[in-house]
Structure formats: C-alpha cells, structure tokens
Design an enzyme around this catalytic site. Structure first.
Site, mmCIF file in Angstrom:
data_model
loop_
_atom_site.group_PDB
_atom_site.id
_atom_site.type_symbol
_atom_site.label_atom_id
_atom_site.label_comp_id
_atom_site.label_asym_id
_atom_site.label_seq_id
_atom_site.Cartn_x
_atom_site.Cartn_y
_atom_site.Cartn_z
ATOM 1 N N ASP A 81 -8.041 5.806 -2.254
ATOM 2 C CA ASP A 81 -7.190 4.675 -1.854
ATOM 3 C C ASP A 81 -6.747 3.936 -3.088
ATOM 4 O O ASP A 81 -7.495 3.147 -3.665
ATOM 5 C CB ASP A 81 -7.958 3.735 -0.917
ATOM 6 C CG ASP A 81 -7.054 2.649 -0.372
ATOM 7 O OD1 ASP A 81 -5.870 2.609 -0.768
ATOM 8 O OD2 ASP A 81 -7.533 1.848 0.452
ATOM 9 N N CYS A 98 0.801 -1.213 0.000
ATOM 10 C CA CYS A 98 0.000 0.000 0.000
ATOM 11 C C CYS A 98 0.841 1.274 0.000
ATOM 12 O O CYS A 98 0.503 2.252 -0.660
ATOM 13 C CB CYS A 98 -0.974 -0.005 1.147
ATOM 14 S SG CYS A 98 -0.195 -0.211 2.731
ATOM 15 N N HIS A 100 -2.157 0.516 7.106
ATOM 16 C CA HIS A 100 -2.459 0.860 5.721
ATOM 17 C C HIS A 100 -2.034 2.298 5.473
ATOM 18 O O HIS A 100 -1.857 3.083 6.407
ATOM 19 C CB HIS A 100 -3.973 0.690 5.497
ATOM 20 C CG HIS A 100 -4.369 0.710 4.056
ATOM 21 N ND1 HIS A 100 -3.756 -0.056 3.103
ATOM 22 C CD2 HIS A 100 -5.358 1.395 3.402
ATOM 23 C CE1 HIS A 100 -4.323 0.152 1.943
ATOM 24 N NE2 HIS A 100 -5.312 1.041 2.080
#
Lengths: 673, 316
Positions: free
Chosen positions: A487, A427, A471
């Site tokens: 995202d 991520c 994250h």
C-alpha cells in the site's frame, strides 16, 4: 353511494395527500423530471379548479401521457425494468387527477397507492424506508375510509379533519404485533433479490474503472458502504483491507477490469459454490494461521462484486470466487445483502507461478507511456535486483510526496506528471504510479480497489465502513511468495492507515465548517451520538429483520421451541395469538380502570350484574332497569329496589353514598351466586 | 316591575298536580300533553301544537289560561293578516289631536296563535320577534310585553295548500312541539258521554296565578342537573351530529332547551334533580322539530325520535 357519484373536495384532497405521501419516497430515486411532470399535472388541476373549469382537453391529456411514456423510453431504453415502471405508475397516479371526478376513479387511485406503498420497499429496505411505508399505508387507509364515507356536506374544504389519519395510524400500530407474529412464524419466501432493479441513483461506491479522481470523489461521502460483524476480535485498522475488485488493465491513464474477467461463465474465471467448475480457484491459495470469521451486511451497490478481507472463503451457495481471489454475486446487489465470510490473514496466493497469459496481463504497460518513470525504474534496476524496487518506491513516496484530497489536475501522462511534477495525490494516484513502476521493473502487479479501515461502533461492537473509506492499493507477485500487498499510501501517510480516514482528514475537512457534513457531525458530540445510535438501529434492523431468512428462522425457532415441527409451530402460533389477545384485553382493562372513576366502574359492574337477569337496552334509564329487575317476584326484589334508589341519589341527586351502593351491589352479587 | 320587590311565594308540588288535574277535567286522557305544555311554560318557552282540527288544541290553551289566570287572547291567523293586526297600531285621536297607540292582541299573557302557518311570513316573523324579544316595536317605539308571556301556536300539518310553513330557524323559537293525537277508546267514550267541555271550562278555577307561575319558573330553573345527566344529554346531542341520520345536528341552543325542559319536567314530578327519565320524557317534543331526517327529508316525528333515542346508552 354508486361508483358514479362525484367525489367531494375533501375526498379529492385526501387522495392527493395519499398519492404525494406514497410517491415522494419513490420519486427520490427517480430522475427529477418524473416528479416534475407529476407535480405539473397537480398544479394544472389546481389551476383548473381555481378557475372553476372542468378537466382539460382529452387530446392535451393524451399528449401529456404520451410525452411521459416517450420520456421514460428515452431515458431508460428498453427493456424496461422496475424503475421505469415505477416512474410511469407514480407519475400517472398524479396525472390521473386531471380527470378524476367519480368515486370509481378515486377507488382505483387508492388501490394504486397501496401498490406503490409496496413498491417503495424495492428502493429502500432500511428502517427509514419501512417507517415511510407504514406511514404511506396509514395515509392511504385514511383516504380510503374517507372515500367510503358519506360525502354529503363535505364540499366545504374547511371541513377537512385529520381524525381519520390518527384512527388509521392507530390501526396500523395495533396491527404491528400481529405482523411481527406472522413475520416470525410464517414460512420465509425466497427474497426477490433476483428481480433486476437497476436504480441509477442508488449506484454508489467504487466502480470497475479507476481513473485519477474517481476514488477522491467518494472521499466526502459519509454514506455507509457496508457493516461488519466479527465473531472474534476485530482486526487492527492496518489489517482491514476490504478487497473488492482487481484492476489489471492499464491504458496509460485509467485502470479497469479486463473484459474477459467480467465473463461470469462457469469455471472460466469464477468458481461458483455448489456448481461443478473446471478449475477450482480455491486450490491456488495456501491458507496459513488462524481464520477470522465475520458477517458482512452490504448496502445495495447494484454491482455484482462483494467485499472481504484477503484470502476469503464463502460458503453460501450461489456465490463465486474469481481467479484473482475476489468474491462475486451472480446478480447485482440490489438490496442489503448479508453474507458470512472466513478469511485468513496469512496466505500464499499462486506461489507456484502464474499462467503465461496472467503474467503478461499483469506486466502490460502501454508502450511509450511515462518515459521519465521508465528511466527512473531502469536506473534503480541497474543498482540491484527487481525486488528492491518496492523499497525504492516506498522511500520515494515517503520523502517528497503529499497525501491530499485536493489533488492537482494532471494531464495525459498522469504517472510522470504525478511523480515528477505534482507530487501530491490521493490513494489512486499512488497506487497507479506504484503499479506502473513495478510493472516496468518486470514484477507482475495489479491494482486492488476496495475499502480500508472502518469505524468501530463504540457500543455495539461492529464495524461501519463508509464510502470515504474507499481505497486503492497494489498487489505484486514474487516467485514462491505469491501475491503480496503493497500500500503506497502507507508510505506517504501511515496515519491514514492506522488512524483511519476520518481522523486523518478531520482537520482538513473541519475547515468547511459545515455541521451537516460528516466531519462536522463527528465534531459535535451530540450529533455524533445520534448518528451512531441511528446506525446501530439500522444495523439491528439489518441483522434481525432483513437477515431473517429461512435459515435464520429455522435457527431462531429451534432455539425457541427446541425442535421445528408443524405441531410445535401451531402451538406456538396459538399461544402467541392468545397472548396477543390477552395483552390487548389487559391493556384495555387497565385503561378503563384508570380512566373511569370509581363511580363509573361501579355502574359498569351494576349493569353487568343486571343484564345477567334481565335484558338491558342501551336506552333504558336507571328507573326502567330497576323496574324490570323488580317486576319478577324474587327474593332479591327489595335489594334491587333499594339499590336503584341509592343509585339514583348517587348519580342524579348528588346526595348518595358510593360505599353504600357498593355494599348493596356486593350483597346482591353474593345472593346471585 | 313592582312584583320583583317582594319575594316570590314558594309553590308546593300539590298546586302543580292540581293544575294538571284541573286541565285534565276538560281534556280526557291528555295528561301527558298537559304536563308537557305546563313544563314548557315552566321552562319559559313557547309551544307549538301540530295536529288536526278538533283534537283539543284550543281547549288545552284556554284551559291553561284559565287555571293560571293569565290574560288570554286568541288570534286566528289568515293569509291576509298584517303584522299590525297582531301588534296594534297608532290611531289618530280627533279629541286630543294626537296619535294614540291601540295595542294589538299580542299584548296579553297567553296568546293562542291558531294555524300560524296560514299567515304570510311577514306576520309570522312579527310574532316570532315578539316571542324572542318579549317586546314589540311599532312606529319605532319598543313596547315591553307583559310577564309572563306565552305563545301557544297551532298548525295543521296536513292541508298544506296556501300555507307558509315555518322555516327551521323559526321553528327553533318554539321550545317544544307536541301533538295531541286521538284519544284512547275509553277517553273517547267519556268525551262522548260527558257534558259539553265548554261548560266545564267555565268551572275551572285559577289555581296557579301569574305570581306563582313566575315563582315556579324560578324554582324549576334551579333543579339540579347532575354530571351523569349532562353526560347523557351530551351523548344525545353528539349522536344527532355524528350518526348521519339527520341532515344536521342539534345546536347548542337546542341542547340548552332540552336541559331546561327536563328541569321543568323534573319539577313537575316533584323532584329537585333531573334524571334521564325526565330527559327522555321531553326529548321528542324538544328535538322533534329541530331535526330533519336525511332519508325522508321530513322533520322527525315524535315516535321516530323516541326510537332513535332508545339506541343511545343512558347508563355507561
């Protein structure tokens, strides 16, 4: 026994056990060399004992002590906090054995053990820590009782018995109800959150510095980051973005919190609850729709930031809200910390515009960084307005990229290498690349670090967020719409967001076949069940014991007593003490009833009745008691004699009749009444 | 042993009361000591009497020997005494040209070992071997002693110069240790006014012959000790080990001795079951020499043991 008398071998062994039991849970949190020195001292003493020598050279011992002190200073650097002090105390407790010989020294060590037992709670407050603390206290008590015992005949090590430990363990267990009572009723003192405990090892979770690989490293840790108790419905996984901190500074490789944002002075960057501040950052958010209310139980992070869903409001005094809409605590979170939050899933953050300084900061990319990306963004910009770059990035990631924990190693120019070469990452790679490209397109953008998702406890209805839920994502700013979340990971691996990390990586990780890894545990139903049960136990401990502050006490007591007044508390205290005592008596009585046979019970009743009339000494035999009873002229004289004869037959001749004895006893009791 | 072939006669309790009465004739007011000594015999044990000279130790022994009709010997122990003086020796017989065994005084049924602590440990242990094994080894030949075989040893606890006091392990061989003590004023008067006890001694009749004594022993061993009594005995033993007043607790052998003696005492009382009263009656004589008080370092006197036992619950 004078304080100068020598300790026996058994007493010494008990003290060694107590010191080890008390110190090992502390040593777990300390650097390895502390227990190494301590155990070295113990081994040294054992060698000396084996060789039949007395304590070592004083000079040598002084050198060891000096080395320990220097080590602590060198490792921790002054000013020294709780952790180095615990290191010194626990290591010294073990080193003291080198010269321990007299009773007085033993007593001092025992006192130190009691203290260190309490110190354990500074490091760990969960239920395991509590149980360990109880065990430590029981062992110390056992060592203490052995210290006060006559030590003659104890020089033979084979005489070592565990009995006193069981006795003391029982004592500790028996004292628990009373402890509970005091816990519930006694005034709650303000917790010692303010003691700055800096525990290196305890530092876990995300940091205020994100370089490629830093979130990946958390990927395999199944430790709990925090637990959430929702008042209403639990939001779906794709809405569970736990914002922790906002990283706006990019140096070409890593993202970090700019130094000025760490400034916690009043009103500059943070609005503190209950304090006047120059600017109230709450005014900059327009809240829409229905709020979500929840409680968070944050495990110690030793860092000040707090996690929450977006657009969070917190009412507890002393906590603050940053300009970037993050929650912060004034001191690092050193013990499990509970706070209640209200969040609005729909919101507009700073829709009116950014200050020039903020705008500049959120657009800054080091000049000359990632030329290929800049070229790509420029080509997109030539085709349409800047807003559509978001879409382009989404499509780009969606088409050719892989989301994986096994990221390739990237060189200095991370973004370019990632976008045009490796095309695989975790991520933080996606977030970093997306943020850089958006900034290049002239859209103010920042990286948000926190957690995403969380595991819903199947039976207890609360959410467990693990370290592997860590994250990173992106927030970009558009005029009139304010900050929006983007995202990029959702573009590459939408399942990661919808299903959660654990299911997404279950297959990848199951390859390790390690049953003790988190994935391994999840794949075995029984282990998973045990894990979840243990977690709910810990959760109950958090919410009922650690969360029992003065407010919770007030709520609980007013629910129980109607109103909280000194009179009612006194009455409640007296009533509970009385019921404790009654319960204790009842249990004893029942146990006696069950343990003693009918005959023994009858004998007990007989003695009770007899001692009401004459004084019965322990050494009195049946015939002597009968004699005493029959000596004074009373109408019951004959009955007592008859009962005495019958009892003698029953007890000693093996020919008596229990029923007959009982009948005689009953008659006598009636006569007495 | 041809005697074991025919069944032993049943002995009535009257016979035993008669024994106590008979001996009481020569020992005024020493009923208790007589009963203890007799129950020690019934429990097949040896007796140690610890007292000053002139309090009737010898009288008790010889009176017991007389009423039981046992073959009685008395040996005065001295420091130059050798084991052979006790056990006997082989003598060269010129006539037959052979060695002939000349049995020592130990070959009897009731041996009074006077002032046992005056002799050397070597001699003491020869006697103690005889007591324990009921046999004597001389020149490599083991010789059985007669049945029954009792030793009544006396020792003077006060003038200890030139004595070898018995070590604890050897004291354990004695089932009981009693002391006679001074007589009560009334009994003292009767002794002073009465005739010479030695003449009275001659009038004693053997009322309990050896055969009957053996039968009594057998009967006494069958007296019932109920769970309640054994529990009490266990509490007593346990207390000697745990309460910290004594250097060490009572051994299992000591516990067995207590039960044996309590049985014999109950038998003397005419009962076929033991009560805690019997246990308490024999407790001090049985435990006294087996316990050493931590504080004084001395063996527990009978009164001290009694005091101590009064704190141990009987009925519970």
């Amino acid at each position: 026994m004078s304080a100068n008398s020598e300790l026996s071998r058994i007493q010494q062994l008990w003290i060694v056990i107590a010191v080890l039991v008390v110190c090992i849970p502390i040593w777990y949190w300390l650097p390895l060399w502390v227990p190494a020195i301590a155990c070295g001292g113990l081994a040294w003493r054992a060698c000396l004992l084996w060789q039949g020598k007395s304590s070592p050279n004083r000079l040598l011992m002084a050198l060891v002590a000096l080395a320990l002190a220097m080590g602590v200073i060198w490792h921790y650097r002054p000013p020294l906090g709780v952790e180095p002090m615990s290191a010194i105390l626990s290591a010294c407790a073990a080193l003291k054995f080198l010269e321990m010989r007299r009773l007085a020294e033993g007593r001092m060590l025992i006192l130190l053990c009691y203290f260190l037992g309490g110190v354990q709670l500074i490091f760990s407050q969960d239920i395991g820590g509590f149980v360990l603390c109880l065990v430590s206290i029981a062992v110390t008590l056992a060592a203490h009782t052995n210290l006060n015992r006559d030590n003659e005949g104890q020089y033979d090590i084979h005489q070592f018995r565990m009995e006193s430990l069981w006795q003391m363990g029982r004592l500790v267990v028996i004292s628990l109800p009373l402890t509970l009572l005091i816990f519930v009723l006694a005034p709650r003192l303000p917790s010692f959150t303010l003691v700055p405990v800096e525990v290196e090892k305890a530092r876990s979770g995300i940091s205020d510095f994100m370089d490629p690989g830093s979130v990946t490293s958390l990927g395999l840790s199944g430790e709990v980051a925090f637990r959430v108790d929702f008042e209403g419905e639990v939001p779906p996984p794709q809405d569970r973005y736990w914002r922790g901190l906002v990283l706006t500074q990019f140096d070409g490789n890593a993202w970090s919190v700019p130094p000025e944002a760490r400034n916690t002075r009043d009103g500059e960057r943070i609005t503190w609850n209950g304090r006047n501040s120059r600017e109230d950052w709450r005014d900059q958010i327009e809240l829409l729709g229905d709020p979500i209310r929840y409680q968070i139980y944050l495990e110690p992070t030793h860092r000040p930031w707090l996690f929450a869903l977006p657009a969070a409001r917190i009412d507890e005094p002393g906590l603050g809200l940053t300009r970037d809409n993050n929650l912060v605590s004034p001191v690092p979170v050193a013990k499990t910390f509970r706070y209640g939050v209200t969040s609005w899933p729909e919101y507009l953050h700073q829709p009116e515009g950014l200050s020039p300084e903020q705008r500049l900061q959120n657009l800054r990319v080091p000049p000359g960084n990632s030329p290929m990306s800049r070229e790509l963004v420029n080509s997109w910009l030539a085709q349409g307005p800047p807003e559509q770059v978001v879409m382009r990035i989404f499509q780009l990631f969606n088409s050719e990229f892989t989301y994986t924990l096994d990221t390739p190693t990237y060189g200095d120019s991370v973004v370019d290498e990632f976008l045009f070469d490796g095309k695989a990452g975790f991520c933080e790679h996606f977030a970093s690349a997306a943020a850089v490209m958006l900034r290049m397109a002239g859209i103010p953008t920042r990286v948000v670090a926190g957690y995403q998702g969380g595991e819903l406890h199947p039976s207890q209805d609360y959410l467990i967020v693990h370290q592997f839920n860590a994250h990173a994502w992106v927030e970009f700013w558009l005029p009139e719409r304010g900050w929006r979340r983007f995202d990029p990971t959702a573009a590459v691996a939408p399942e990661r967001i919808e299903m959660g990390f654990e299911d997404f990586f279950a297959d990848q990780e199951a390859n390790n076949q390690n049953p003790f890894s988190f994935a391994g545990m999840r794949n075995m139903p029984l282990m998973n069940w045990v894990r979840l049960q243990f977690d709910s136990l810990n959760y109950a401990w958090l919410s009922w014991v650690l969360g029992y502050d003065s407010q919770a006490q007030f709520d609980f007591l007013s629910g129980l007593l109607g109103e909280v007044s000194p009179l009612r508390i006194t009455v409640a205290l007296a009533a509970s003490l009385l019921s404790c005592w009654a319960l204790f008596r009842l249990v004893n009585w029942l146990r006696n009833r069950l343990r003693l046979g009918a005959q023994q019970q009858m004998m007990r009743d007989y003695l009770k009745l007899a001692s009401r009339r004459v004084s019965v000494e322990p050494g009195d035999t049946l015939s002597r008691v009968t004699q005493k009873l029959a000596s004074n002229e009373s109408p019951a004289r004959q009955s007592w004699l008859a009962l005495g004869r019958e009892l003698e037959k029953l007890l000693y001749a093996g020919s008596g009749d229990l029923a007959e004895c009982r009948r005689l006893l009953r008659n006598l009791r009636r006569q007495q009444a | 042993m041809d005697s074991s072939a025919e069944p032993l006669p049943q002995v009535s309790i009257e016979t035993l009361t008669d024994v106590v009465e008979q001996v009481g004739k020569v020992l005024y007011g020493k009923q208790q000591s007589v009963k203890l000594a007799l129950s020690c015999m019934l429990a097949r044990g040896h007796l140690l009497i610890e007292d000053l000279p002139g309090l009737g130790k010898t009288t008790l022994a010889s009176a017991l020997a007389r009423v039981t009709g046992l073959e009685y010997r008395r040996v005065q122990f001295t420091s130059d005494m050798l084991p052979a003086d006790l056990t006997g020796f082989s003598l060269y017989d010129k006539g037959s040209g052979d060695f002939r065994f000349q049995p020592g005084p130990v070959f009897c049924q009731l041996l009074l070992a006077d002032e046992i602590n005056r002799s050397s440990p070597k001699t003491q242990s020869a006697l103690l071997e005889a007591m324990e094994e009921r046999q004597v080894s001389v020149d490599g030949v083991s010789r059985q002693l007669e049945q029954p075989f009792f030793v009544i040893a006396t020792q003077n606890p006060f003038s200890l110069a030139g004595t070898f006091s018995l070590p604890e392990s050897q004291l354990d061989r004695f089932l009981m240790r009693i002391s006679m003590g001074y007589p009560e004023a009334g009994d003292e008067r009767a002794i002073l006014a009465g005739e010479d006890p030695r003449q009275q001694m001659d009038q004693l009749q053997p009322v309990l012959p050896a055969q009957q004594l053996l039968a009594c022993q057998q009967q006494a061993a069958q007296v019932k000790a109920s769970d309640a009594v054994l529990n009490y005995v266990q509490r007593l033993i346990e207390a000697t080990r745990t309460d910290g007043q004594f250097v060490h607790g009572i051994s299992p052998r000591g516990g067995m001795a207590l039960v044996q003696c309590a049985r014999a005492w109950a038998f003397l009382e005419g009962r076929d079951y033991v009560t805690p009263d019997d246990v308490q009656a024999v407790l001090a004589p049985v435990f006294g020499h087996r316990l050493v008080f931590r504080q004084s370092g001395a063996q527990a006197s009978l009164d001290l043991v009694r005091d101590w036992a009064s704190g141990i619950p009987v009925l519970s």
